[in-house]
Design an enzyme around this catalytic site. Structure first.
Site, short mmCIF file in Angstrom:
data_model
loop_
_atom_site.label_atom_id
_atom_site.label_comp_id
_atom_site.label_asym_id
_atom_site.label_seq_id
_atom_site.Cartn_x
_atom_site.Cartn_y
_atom_site.Cartn_z
N ARG A 249 52.17 38.64 39.44
CA ARG A 249 51.90 37.62 38.44
C ARG A 249 53.13 37.37 37.55
NH1 ARG A 249 46.00 37.08 35.88
NH2 ARG A 249 45.33 38.14 37.75
N ARG B 23 45.58 32.55 28.54
CA ARG B 23 45.77 32.86 29.98
C ARG B 23 46.28 31.64 30.75
NH1 ARG B 23 39.96 34.74 30.55
NH2 ARG B 23 40.22 34.72 32.81
N ARG C 89 32.60 38.15 30.54
CA ARG C 89 33.79 39.00 30.47
C ARG C 89 34.40 38.99 29.08
NH1 ARG C 89 37.35 37.68 35.78
NH2 ARG C 89 38.94 37.55 34.17
N LYS D 249 39.60 32.13 42.38
CA LYS D 249 40.27 33.13 43.22
C LYS D 249 39.29 34.23 43.65
CE LYS D 249 43.38 34.18 40.05
NZ LYS D 249 42.89 33.33 38.95
N ARG E 229 30.72 31.16 33.07
CA ARG E 229 30.76 32.26 34.04
C ARG E 229 29.86 33.41 33.61
NH1 ARG E 229 36.32 34.46 36.21
NH2 ARG E 229 36.89 34.54 34.00
P1 AP5 Z 1 36.27 32.85 39.54
O1 AP5 Z 1 36.16 32.97 41.02
O2 AP5 Z 1 35.81 33.98 38.71
O3 AP5 Z 1 37.78 32.44 39.15
P2 AP5 Z 1 39.10 33.31 39.12
O4 AP5 Z 1 40.21 32.42 39.58
O5 AP5 Z 1 38.92 34.59 39.84
O6 AP5 Z 1 39.25 33.52 37.56
P3 AP5 Z 1 39.66 34.81 36.71
O7 AP5 Z 1 39.27 34.50 35.31
O8 AP5 Z 1 39.17 36.06 37.35
O9 AP5 Z 1 41.23 34.77 36.86
P4 AP5 Z 1 42.27 35.53 36.03
O10 AP5 Z 1 43.49 35.43 36.87
O11 AP5 Z 1 42.40 35.04 34.63
O12 AP5 Z 1 41.64 37.00 35.86
P5 AP5 Z 1 41.92 38.40 36.59
O13 AP5 Z 1 40.65 39.11 36.69
O14 AP5 Z 1 42.74 38.24 37.80
O15 AP5 Z 1 35.50 31.50 39.11
C1 AP5 Z 1 35.40 31.14 37.73
C2 AP5 Z 1 34.03 30.49 37.46
O16 AP5 Z 1 33.91 29.28 38.19
C3 AP5 Z 1 32.82 31.34 37.90
O17 AP5 Z 1 31.78 31.12 37.00
C4 AP5 Z 1 32.47 30.80 39.29
O18 AP5 Z 1 31.11 31.01 39.62
C5 AP5 Z 1 32.80 29.34 39.12
N1 AP5 Z 1 33.28 28.69 40.32
C6 AP5 Z 1 34.16 29.19 41.22
N2 AP5 Z 1 34.39 28.28 42.21
C7 AP5 Z 1 33.66 27.19 41.88
C8 AP5 Z 1 33.49 25.90 42.49
N3 AP5 Z 1 34.13 25.56 43.63
N4 AP5 Z 1 32.67 25.00 41.90
C9 AP5 Z 1 32.02 25.33 40.75
N5 AP5 Z 1 32.12 26.52 40.13
C10 AP5 Z 1 32.95 27.44 40.70
O19 AP5 Z 1 42.83 39.15 35.49
C11 AP5 Z 1 42.28 39.50 34.25
C12 AP5 Z 1 43.35 40.10 33.37
O20 AP5 Z 1 43.84 41.33 33.94
C13 AP5 Z 1 44.61 39.27 33.15
O21 AP5 Z 1 44.45 38.27 32.15
C14 AP5 Z 1 45.61 40.35 32.74
O22 AP5 Z 1 45.40 40.78 31.42
C15 AP5 Z 1 45.23 41.50 33.67
N6 AP5 Z 1 45.98 41.44 34.93
C16 AP5 Z 1 45.45 41.31 36.18
N7 AP5 Z 1 46.43 41.28 37.09
C17 AP5 Z 1 47.59 41.39 36.41
C18 AP5 Z 1 48.97 41.41 36.81
N8 AP5 Z 1 49.34 41.29 38.11
N9 AP5 Z 1 49.91 41.53 35.84
C19 AP5 Z 1 49.57 41.68 34.55
N10 AP5 Z 1 48.29 41.66 34.09
C20 AP5 Z 1 47.31 41.52 35.03
MG MG Z 2 38.98 36.61 39.30
#
Ligand code: AP5
Ligand code: MG
Length: 220
Positions: free
Chosen positions: A88, A167, A156, A13, A123
């Site tokens: 979410r 997650r 992270r 994402k 990552r």
């Molecule tokens: P990356 O692009 O980082 O993936 P991502 O989908 O963004 O993964 P996240 O871990 O950020 O998602 P998340 O939803 O758990 O975390 P968020 O920060 O939103 O890619 C991942 C890896 O793969 C990287 O190494 C990248 O280089 C590689 N990659 C990408 N594309 C690739 C490809 N095509 N081929 C090969 N490699 C590739 O949320 C974090 C925390 O915040 C949550 O757990 C929660 O505690 C809190 N939070 C955030 N929003 C809310 C909400 N709305 N409600 C409640 N809590 C919330």
């Molecule tokens: Mg992300």
């Protein structure tokens, strides 16, 4: 244009969001990144969130909703935005909807759990910008350093195996059901549901996203 990038942790994402931001010239807003920025600024409220996020749990709805809606109302979002990671929960989706938040499209990235774990364990992350690398699939030009600023990359706090598995389960049980909320005919709005496989290189996934957006006439 208003969109939502949806998908499990590690689906890409953030990676695809940054590419869409460059391509479409609208901000991509990640609630996860907002929390990480707040935690690194060291405010006392944010430090309470640090433990919740590191353990892989969701931040309480009442906290997230206010932050997200406040962010969307800022001037840079006037001509559109793409949200990454909000809403979410059903409650977040309902309150956002009641507050007038509408989407033209939901971009759902699909990826299986084994690949999620593989990607997240490799990552590396640049905290200040949100730029994300992978040690083998998307390595930085200089190991351990951000390509643009040359600052150190980190892992992270929430990328431990326990946290990632939690997650993934939360995504399946709590977050994924909100797709029905948005695609259900009962709503007073319609949107395009674009589903893209997250497998393949970053550029190939980006090209698939743009192709599907063209097919739905979201972009020309
Ligand atoms: P990356 O692009 O980082 O993936 P991502 O989908 O963004 O993964 P996240 O871990 O950020 O998602 P998340 O939803 O758990 O975390 P968020 O920060 O939103 O890619 C991942 C890896 O793969 C990287 O190494 C990248 O280089 C590689 N990659 C990408 N594309 C690739 C490809 N095509 N081929 C090969 N490699 C590739 O949320 C974090 C925390 O915040 C949550 O757990 C929660 O505690 C809190 N939070 C955030 N929003 C809310 C909400 N709305 N409600 C409640 N809590 C919330
Ligand atoms: Mg992300």
């Amino acid at each position: 244009m208003k969109g939502l990038i949806f998908g499990p942790p590690g689906a890409g994402k953030g990676t695809q969001g940054l590419l869409l931001e460059e391509r479409l010239h609208i901000p991509v807003i990640s609630t996860g990144q907002i929390f990480r920025d707040a935690i690194s600024s060291g405010s006392s409220e944010a430090l309470q969130l640090k433990e919740i996020i590191a353990s892989g749990q969701l931040v309480p709805d009442e906290v997230v909703i206010n932050i997200a809606i406040d962010r969307i109302s800022q001037s840079d979002c006037k001509s559109g935005f793409i949200l990454d990671g909000f809403p979410r929960t059903i409650q977040q989706a309902k309150v956002a909807s009641e507050s007038g938040v509408r989407f033209d499209f939901i971009l759902e990235l699909v990826l299986d759990s084994d690949e999620i774990v593989r990607r997240i364990s490799g990552r590396r992350f640049h905290p200040a910008s949100g730029r994300t690398y992978h040690i083998s699939d998307r390595p930085p030009k200089n190991p351990g350093l951000d390509d643009l600023t040359h600052e150190p990359l980190i892992c992270r706090d929430d990328d431990s195996m326990d946290s990632v598995l939690k997650r993934i389960k939360i995504y399946e049980d709590i977050t994924k059901p909100i797709l029905d909320f948005y695609t259900s005919q009962k709503n007073d709005f319609t949107l395009e549901h674009i589903k893209v496989g997250g497998l393949g290189g970053v550029d190939a996934v980006h090209a698939s996203i743009l192709e599907k957006m063209r097919q739905c006439q979201i972009i020309s």
